[in-house]
Design a protein around this motif. Structure first.
Motif, PDB file in Angstrom:
ATOM      1  N   GLN A 115     -15.319 -13.398 -32.329  1.00 23.23           N
ATOM      2  CA  GLN A 115     -14.835 -12.020 -32.319  1.00 23.23           C
ATOM      3  C   GLN A 115     -15.785 -11.104 -31.550  1.00 23.23           C
ATOM      4  OE1 GLN A 115     -13.708 -10.394 -36.183  1.00 23.23           O
ATOM      5  NE2 GLN A 115     -13.000 -12.401 -36.869  1.00 23.23           N
ATOM      6  N   ALA A 116     -17.091 -11.315 -31.741  1.00 22.86           N
ATOM      7  CA  ALA A 116     -18.079 -10.496 -31.041  1.00 22.86           C
ATOM      8  C   ALA A 116     -18.002 -10.723 -29.539  1.00 22.86           C
ATOM      9  CB  ALA A 116     -19.475 -10.818 -31.554  1.00 22.86           C
ATOM     10  N   ALA A 117     -17.797 -11.982 -29.126  1.00 20.06           N
ATOM     11  CA  ALA A 117     -17.659 -12.281 -27.700  1.00 20.06           C
ATOM     12  C   ALA A 117     -16.410 -11.616 -27.130  1.00 20.06           C
ATOM     13  CB  ALA A 117     -17.603 -13.790 -27.497  1.00 20.06           C
ATOM     14  N   LYS A 118     -15.340 -11.618 -27.905  1.00 17.54           N
ATOM     15  CA  LYS A 118     -14.099 -10.970 -27.454  1.00 17.54           C
ATOM     16  C   LYS A 118     -14.292  -9.463 -27.385  1.00 17.54           C
ATOM     17  CE  LYS A 118      -9.710 -10.988 -26.331  1.00 17.54           C
ATOM     18  NZ  LYS A 118      -9.455  -9.553 -26.122  1.00 17.54           N
ATOM     19  N   VAL A 175     -22.212 -13.896 -23.139  1.00 10.36           N
ATOM     20  CA  VAL A 175     -22.433 -13.774 -21.695  1.00 10.36           C
ATOM     21  C   VAL A 175     -21.284 -14.415 -20.921  1.00 10.36           C
ATOM     22  CG1 VAL A 175     -23.901 -14.510 -19.776  1.00 10.36           C
ATOM     23  CG2 VAL A 175     -24.942 -13.572 -21.847  1.00 10.36           C
ATOM     24  N   ASN A 176     -20.863 -15.598 -21.334  1.00  9.77           N
ATOM     25  CA  ASN A 176     -19.750 -16.259 -20.650  1.00  9.77           C
ATOM     26  C   ASN A 176     -18.478 -15.433 -20.732  1.00  9.77           C
ATOM     27  OD1 ASN A 176     -21.307 -18.468 -19.914  1.00  9.77           O
ATOM     28  ND2 ASN A 176     -20.749 -19.666 -21.728  1.00  9.77           N
ATOM     29  N   SER A 177     -18.242 -14.808 -21.875  1.00 13.75           N
ATOM     30  CA  SER A 177     -17.041 -13.981 -22.039  1.00 13.75           C
ATOM     31  C   SER A 177     -17.091 -12.745 -21.165  1.00 13.75           C
ATOM     32  CB  SER A 177     -16.879 -13.587 -23.513  1.00 13.75           C
ATOM     33  OG  SER A 177     -16.619 -14.713 -24.316  1.00 13.75           O
ATOM     34  N   VAL A 178     -18.259 -12.101 -21.121  1.00 12.26           N
ATOM     35  CA  VAL A 178     -18.412 -10.914 -20.286  1.00 12.26           C
ATOM     36  C   VAL A 178     -18.246 -11.271 -18.813  1.00 12.26           C
ATOM     37  CG1 VAL A 178     -20.053  -9.167 -19.481  1.00 12.26           C
ATOM     38  CG2 VAL A 178     -19.840  -9.641 -21.931  1.00 12.26           C
ATOM     39  N   ARG A 179     -18.836 -12.374 -18.395  1.00 13.00           N
ATOM     40  CA  ARG A 179     -18.806 -12.752 -16.981  1.00 13.00           C
ATOM     41  C   ARG A 179     -17.408 -13.128 -16.503  1.00 13.00           C
ATOM     42  NH1 ARG A 179     -22.234  -9.711 -15.836  1.00 13.00           N
ATOM     43  NH2 ARG A 179     -24.447 -10.235 -15.702  1.00 13.00           N
ATOM     44  N   GLN A 180     -16.505 -13.385 -17.405  1.00  9.23           N
ATOM     45  CA  GLN A 180     -15.121 -13.643 -17.013  1.00  9.23           C
ATOM     46  C   GLN A 180     -14.448 -12.389 -16.472  1.00  9.23           C
ATOM     47  OE1 GLN A 180     -12.895 -15.594 -20.158  1.00  9.23           O
ATOM     48  NE2 GLN A 180     -14.572 -17.031 -20.548  1.00  9.23           N
ATOM     49  N   VAL A 181     -14.940 -11.222 -16.879  1.00  2.00           N
ATOM     50  CA  VAL A 181     -14.310  -9.969 -16.450  1.00  2.00           C
ATOM     51  C   VAL A 181     -15.260  -9.076 -15.650  1.00  2.00           C
ATOM     52  CG1 VAL A 181     -12.679  -9.976 -18.378  1.00  2.00           C
ATOM     53  CG2 VAL A 181     -14.881  -8.802 -18.630  1.00  2.00           C
ATOM     54  N   ASP A 182     -16.552  -9.345 -15.719  1.00  2.00           N
ATOM     55  CA  ASP A 182     -17.548  -8.515 -15.035  1.00  2.00           C
ATOM     56  C   ASP A 182     -18.687  -9.420 -14.574  1.00  2.00           C
ATOM     57  OD1 ASP A 182     -19.548  -6.795 -14.216  1.00  2.00           O
ATOM     58  OD2 ASP A 182     -19.440  -5.491 -15.974  1.00  2.00           O
ATOM     59  N   SER A 183     -18.744  -9.646 -13.275  1.00  2.42           N
ATOM     60  CA  SER A 183     -19.736 -10.567 -12.728  1.00  2.42           C
ATOM     61  C   SER A 183     -21.018  -9.885 -12.281  1.00  2.42           C
ATOM     62  CB  SER A 183     -19.133 -11.327 -11.537  1.00  2.42           C
ATOM     63  OG  SER A 183     -18.774 -10.411 -10.505  1.00  2.42           O
ATOM     64  N   GLU A 184     -21.088  -8.555 -12.400  1.00  3.09           N
ATOM     65  CA  GLU A 184     -22.199  -7.843 -11.785  1.00  3.09           C
ATOM     66  C   GLU A 184     -23.110  -7.080 -12.741  1.00  3.09           C
ATOM     67  OE1 GLU A 184     -20.829  -5.362  -8.648  1.00  3.09           O
ATOM     68  OE2 GLU A 184     -19.887  -6.987  -7.531  1.00  3.09           O
ATOM     69  N   THR A 185     -22.575  -6.476 -13.764  1.00  2.00           N
ATOM     70  CA  THR A 185     -23.404  -5.620 -14.619  1.00  2.00           C
ATOM     71  C   THR A 185     -24.489  -6.439 -15.307  1.00  2.00           C
ATOM     72  OG1 THR A 185     -21.506  -4.177 -15.045  1.00  2.00           O
ATOM     73  CG2 THR A 185     -23.405  -3.962 -16.519  1.00  2.00           C
ATOM     74  N   PRO A 186     -25.767  -6.038 -15.199  1.00  5.07           N
ATOM     75  CA  PRO A 186     -26.842  -6.756 -15.880  1.00  5.07           C
ATOM     76  C   PRO A 186     -26.618  -6.803 -17.385  1.00  5.07           C
ATOM     77  CG  PRO A 186     -27.754  -5.259 -14.247  1.00  5.07           C
ATOM     78  CD  PRO A 186     -26.293  -4.940 -14.351  1.00  5.07           C
ATOM     79  N   ILE A 187     -26.963  -7.931 -17.992  1.00  8.76           N
ATOM     80  CA  ILE A 187     -26.835  -8.121 -19.435  1.00  8.76           C
ATOM     81  C   ILE A 187     -28.237  -8.277 -20.016  1.00  8.76           C
ATOM     82  CG2 ILE A 187     -25.919  -9.580 -21.269  1.00  8.76           C
ATOM     83  CD1 ILE A 187     -23.667 -10.387 -19.346  1.00  8.76           C
ATOM     84  N   ILE A 188     -28.545  -7.462 -21.006  1.00 10.46           N
ATOM     85  CA  ILE A 188     -29.880  -7.425 -21.610  1.00 10.46           C
ATOM     86  C   ILE A 188     -29.799  -8.060 -22.994  1.00 10.46           C
ATOM     87  CG2 ILE A 188     -31.738  -5.903 -22.397  1.00 10.46           C
ATOM     88  CD1 ILE A 188     -30.501  -3.846 -20.294  1.00 10.46           C
ATOM     89  N   LEU A 189     -30.697  -9.000 -23.250  1.00 13.31           N
ATOM     90  CA  LEU A 189     -30.678  -9.757 -24.503  1.00 13.31           C
ATOM     91  C   LEU A 189     -31.970  -9.527 -25.262  1.00 13.31           C
ATOM     92  CD1 LEU A 189     -29.336 -13.142 -23.063  1.00 13.31           C
ATOM     93  CD2 LEU A 189     -28.000 -11.219 -23.952  1.00 13.31           C
TER      94      LEU A 189
END
Length: 207
Positions: A115-118, A175-189
């Motif tokens: 759910q969080a990934a979605k 990250v995999n879920s986000v990258r399916q719709v946005d390949s550019e915005t940096p992701i901070i963990l």
């Protein structure tokens, strides 16, 4: 990525219940390089802002999304970049919104991790082209150690390989879920133990 490649960046957290023009102007006057914005305290007609209900995520709340976009627009008008973070996710309601109790379901139930990934995928789809956004910070100060040991004094006395496997498995899914719709915005963990870098070791990195 250009924003992060041009020298040291100094920002400030904004975890306020309301973000108005006075706050944004003050940030501009103080020459704050970027804002790390957590909207979880914003007013909503639902149980949890944006999420609807952290007990069962069904989709973004349109009215809440508009409030967030309006705030992002206001920061952009003042040319202040924003890193968006969350204090709550499905199965991980922020302690201050949860009767001061830790909500650790995210770390013990794969259904909540999905759910969080979605949720982040839905959010990234909506915000990927917003000019204010310079990063997604998935979860503020995660602490899955609490699942294994609840004592404050013993948070580091937990087998970190188990903790990091849980945390990085979750991050990989998001990250995999986000990258399916946005390949550019940096992701901070954030690291575990409330984003304490001491919890990291040479053998606990994401590939």
């Amino acid at each position: 990525m250009l924003f992060w490649q041009t020298g040291v960046r100094k920002g400030a957290n904004v975890f306020n219940r309301k973000v108005d023009s006075d706050l944004i102007k003050a940030a501009k006057e103080y020459k704050i390089g970027f804002i790390r914005l957590a909207p979880d305290k914003f007013e909503t007609t639902q149980r949890d802002f944006l999420l609807g209900n952290a007990d069962s995520y069904q989709g973004l709340i349109p009215k809440d999304l508009k409030v967030l976009k309006d705030v992002l627009d206001a920061f952009h008008q003042q040319k202040i970049p924003v890193v968006l973070t969350m204090l709550s996710l499905p199965g991980s309601r922020w302690k201050q919104n949860n009767n001061d109790k830790d909500d650790l379901r995210l770390w013990s139930d794969q259904a909540f991790q999905k759910q969080a990934a979605k949720f982040w995928q839905d959010l990234a789809k909506e915000l990927k082209d917003h000019p204010a956004i310079v990063g997604y910070n998935i979860l503020n100060e995660p602490h899955p150690e609490r699942l294994y040991n609840t004592a404050d004094s013993a948070i580091y006395n937990v087998e970190q390989s188990k903790v990091q496997k849980n945390l990085f498995g979750f991050y990989s899914s998001v990250v995999n879920s986000v990258r399916q719709v946005d390949s550019e915005t940096p992701i901070i963990l954030d690291s575990s133990s409330y984003a304490d870098s001491k919890s990291m070791s040479s053998n606990s990195r994401m590939s």
